[in-house]
Design an enzyme around this catalytic site. Structure first.
Site, PDB file in Angstrom:
ATOM      1  N   TYR A 167      -1.178  -3.724   4.324  1.00  0.00           N
ATOM      2  CA  TYR A 167      -2.206  -2.690   4.584  1.00  0.00           C
ATOM      3  C   TYR A 167      -1.183  -1.489   5.032  1.00  0.00           C
ATOM      4  CZ  TYR A 167      -6.208   0.120   6.109  1.00  0.00           C
ATOM      5  OH  TYR A 167      -7.224   1.115   6.290  1.00  0.00           O
ATOM      6  N   LYS A 171      -0.616   1.858   3.058  1.00  0.00           N
ATOM      7  CA  LYS A 171      -1.097   3.434   3.661  1.00  0.00           C
ATOM      8  C   LYS A 171       0.194   4.284   3.856  1.00  0.00           C
ATOM      9  CE  LYS A 171      -5.567   2.984   4.105  1.00  0.00           C
ATOM     10  NZ  LYS A 171      -6.441   3.569   3.281  1.00  0.00           N
TER      11      LYS A 171
END
Length: 256
Positions: A167, A171
């Site tokens: 993640y 991002k």
């Protein structure tokens, strides 16, 4: 409703806002806020049609315009098919605002993380951003009417968080892509910015040790989706036309 005038440039021609992952959480709040500002909103979702329809119903009940557009943001063929179909049904209209919000988490320590969990998170969160943005830019840029691209990053992409290598990587990459794309399209009056929320009260933060995390946040609380949506609506407005390539943290003062 005076803002509607800003978003309708020719008779019978409308600029729409597309919000991915808009059936719940931050995406839902952004869709509602943009609709309140006068944008006709297209609500993307993957599988929860009932939740997406509830968002659309709330928008129309308040006098706004909303449509549903289901597709999997990890599937480039599905994205192309859905957006091409929408464009064919709206030959005079176009997307003047894109909010890349869709994303998933599959947390685990890296040495225990499966290939599937790594790729699924990057495919949905990062590659989806690429496929969707690329297709919409093909229509934004030739028109020379400007546009707004708002990418939902994360505290995880700014500073990294343990157990979120996939993640955080997705991002962080979105942050880099935001800065790069802003330089490519700035001359076309298209702004590209990222919002990096900290801990926000959504389904994605359920199960976290809330009391312990609140002690780390100077504001002493988790944020609300509506607070993130307010920032997104500002970045989508004419007033934000000179803001581009920025990553704006909204995290209650949490150290980054």
């Amino acid at each position: 409703m005076h803002n509607i005038i800003l978003f309708i440039e020719e008779e019978n021609v409308m600029k729409y806002a597309l919000v991915t992952g808009a059936s719940r959480g931050i995406g839902k709040a952004v869709a509602l806020r943009l609709a309140a500002a006068g944008w006709p909103v297209v609500i993307n979702f993957l599988s929860n049609k009932d939740a997406a329809q509830q968002v659309a119903d709330e928008i129309t009940a308040n006098g706004g315009t909303a449509e549903l557009l289901p597709f999997d943001t990890s599937d480039p063929k599905a994205i192309e098919a859905a957006l091409t179909q929408w464009e064919a049904a709206h030959p005079e209209d176009w997307f003047g605002c894109l909010v890349n919000n869709a994303g998933i988490r599959r947390d685990n320590a890296m040495f225990m993380m499966s290939d599937e969990d790594w790729h699924r998170v990057l495919d949905t969160t990062l590659n989806g951003y690429f496929y969707i943005t690329r297709q919409l830019l093909k229509h934004m840029m030739p028109r020379k009417r400007g546009g707004r691209i708002i990418n939902m990053a994360s505290l995880s992409g700014v500073k990294g968080l343990p157990g979120q290598a996939n993640y955080s990587a997705a991002k962080a990459a979105i942050i880099g892509a935001t800065k790069s794309l802003a330089q490519e399209v700035g001359a076309r009056n298209i702004t590209v910015n990222a919002i990096a929320p900290g801990f926000i009260e959504t389904d994605m933060t359920k199960g976290l040790p809330v009391d312990d995390l609140k002690k780390m946040i100077p504001a002493g609380r988790f944020g609300k989706p509506e607070e993130v949506a307010a920032l997104a609506a500002f970045l989508a407005s004419d007033e934000a036309g000179y803001i581009t390539g920025e990553v704006i943290n909204i995290n209650g003062g949490l150290y980054t």
